[in-house]
Enzyme design. Structure first.
Site, PDB file in Angstrom:
ATOM      1  N   SER A   1     -10.143  19.342  -7.279  1.00  0.00           N
ATOM      2  CA  SER A   1      -8.692  19.407  -7.407  1.00  0.00           C
ATOM      3  C   SER A   1      -8.119  19.739  -6.040  1.00  0.00           C
ATOM      4  CB  SER A   1      -8.267  20.461  -8.434  1.00  0.00           C
ATOM      5  OG  SER A   1      -6.876  20.366  -8.665  1.00  0.00           O
ATOM      6  N   GLU A   2      -7.096  18.979  -5.615  1.00  0.00           N
ATOM      7  CA  GLU A   2      -6.627  19.046  -4.233  1.00  0.00           C
ATOM      8  C   GLU A   2      -6.142  20.435  -3.818  1.00  0.00           C
ATOM      9  OE1 GLU A   2      -3.587  16.106  -4.580  1.00  0.00           O
ATOM     10  OE2 GLU A   2      -2.003  17.549  -4.964  1.00  0.00           O
ATOM     11  N   ASN A   3      -5.732  21.256  -4.808  1.00  0.00           N
ATOM     12  CA  ASN A   3      -5.239  22.582  -4.453  1.00  0.00           C
ATOM     13  C   ASN A   3      -6.366  23.558  -4.140  1.00  0.00           C
ATOM     14  OD1 ASN A   3      -5.578  22.122  -7.287  1.00  0.00           O
ATOM     15  ND2 ASN A   3      -4.654  24.090  -7.697  1.00  0.00           N
TER      16      ASN A   3
END
Lengths: 219, 214
Positions: free
Chosen positions: B47-49
């Site tokens: 997940s990019e976060n």
């Protein structure tokens, strides 16, 4: 809180950590809103939702320019309003480029070439160059006067840990500002944090403030 | 013509996610792909976060307000998963460390140009997030989208007329009507849904389709 954010002056560039609803220094933002400096440039991934966080700064008219990657979160209204009425400047940056521009500033680099956005609208007017047959865009470092970040635990030296994905932009922003202020859930004695678990070394942090329930009081 | 439901489209992509892959699923329909990857495949979701090893949604009352995915939904972390900051997360993308990204799209061109972040209406502030970084960085980029717009206009075109997310970045398109590969020769049909014929799918596609390789 109030004393910590009193260093922010009119016209300052302020980085604010967080991604979506995660890892945002909400109490520092509320303290900044009450301090009410004008003509701020805000650098953050998102632009707040409803009346919360950065949205409250936009609502109160404290923001001259917003730099972000994803302003259109569900329930965000103030960025849209200020954008449509033309009262703020708006710079859209791909998320990885935003993060790397911040990191570059903290690491003493002036600029870097990234493949992201090559051949798109967001690369228009920027210098490009080919390396090994692949196109890259020159992006410059993004500095701030003040960074407001959120950690989980902090000590008097400024060493910080984070809570899960609440880390996001906070460690890079801590490095990229002249003054970094961290809001934490818990302040521990120097020496109590496991040195292997420290994510942000204290050299990047100027002030650590304990959450004091600033938002609970107004809710 | 036969058209897959959204669930079946996600199920079809899931079949092609190999064991051991590091995968990023975009916001919306692509996120559903994880629901259909069979349990015997060990897939690690990014997940990019700042998460590797994203797990399913937590039980009600068990949510950690900081533990969300890129779509801002509450998630959990699987054993072996870890957290990292934004700079590392996007190094994983641009550095070519992710095996597969699955993204939605407004339009895809015959040469694999992707348009997924903005239409030509700039009255609203545009949002791009991590799409451009994923587009250039993931080793394989799969697009999961309906073949046509709600008005029946083709979304697969000779050239995109919306602003690009990336040039020549798409490897494969999974639509409700067909699976298509972007090749040096052009768009090649990998499979057609149900009894759909090449002619039928060609009629709703704005770029020439090549028949499946025999």
């Amino acid at each position: 809180m109030a004393e910590a954010v009193s260093v922010v002056k009119d016209g300052d560039v302020v980085m604010i950590g967080g991604f979506g609803s995660s890892g945002i220094p909400l109490e520092l933002i509320e303290a900044l809103r009450r301090h009410a400096p004008k003509d701020l440039t805000i650098i953050s991934n998102n632009a707040g939702v409803a009346e919360e966080g950065i949205a409250s700064l936009l609502r109160d008219g404290l923001v001259r320019k917003m730099v972000c990657s994803f302003p259109r979160s569900k329930g965000s209204v103030w960025l849209q309003k200020r954008y449509k009425e033309g009262s703020i400047d708006f710079e859209l940056v791909p998320q990885g480029t935003l993060g790397e521009r911040i990191r570059a500033a903290g690491a003493g680099l002036a600029a870097f070439y990234t493949p992201t956005a090559y051949g798109t609208l967001l690369a228009e007017g920027k210098e490009t160059r080919e390396f090994n047959g692949k196109g890259y865009v020159l992006e410059t470092a993004l500095h701030a006067d003040v960074a407001l970040i959120r950690g989980e635990k902090g000590d008097a030296w400024g060493n910080l840990t984070y809570n899960t994905a609440g880390r996001n932009f906070n460690p890079s922003m801590a490095m990229a500002a002249k003054t970094t202020i961290a809001e934490v859930k818990q302040i521990v004695e120097v020496g109590d944090l496991d040195p292997e678990a420290v994510v942000t070394p204290g050299i990047f942090v100027d002030t650590v403030v304990l959450q004091e329930g600033l938002l609970d009081a107004i809710a | 013509m036969q058209s897959l439901s959204k669930e079946d489209m996600a199920r079809r992509v899931a079949r092609d996610i190999p064991d051991g892959a590091y995968v990023n699923l975009g916001i919306g329909m692509p996120t559903q792909v994880a629901n259909y990857v069979s349990d015997d495949r060990h897939v690690i979701y990014h997940s990019e976060n700042g998460i590797l090893g994203v797990g399913p949604a937590p039980a009600p009352g068990e949510e950690n307000p900081d533990l969300i995915n890129a779509g801002k939904q509450f998630v959990t972390l699987l054993p072996g998963g870890c957290y990292f900051d934004n700079a590392d997360s996007f190094a994983m993308m641009r550095g070519g460390h992710l095996d597969i990204a699955v993204l939605g799209a407004f339009q895809v061109s015959a040469t694999g140009d992707l348009a997924s972040w903005a239409t030509n209406d700039l009255s609203e502030p545009p949002a791009v997030g991590g799409a451009m970084d994923l587009a250039v960085g993931a080793r394989q980029l799969y697009v999961l989208m309906k073949h046509c717009t709600r008005d029946g206009e083709p979304k697969i075109l000779g050239e995109c007329d919306y602003p690009l997310t990336g040039k020549g970045v798409v490897d494969r398109i999974y639509s409700d009507l067909a699976v298509l590969d972007v090749t040096d020769e052009g768009l090649r049909v990998v499979e057609l849904v149900g009894d759909n014929t090449l002619e039928q799918v060609q009629a709703v596609t704005g770029a020439k389709l090549l028949p499946p390789e025999s």
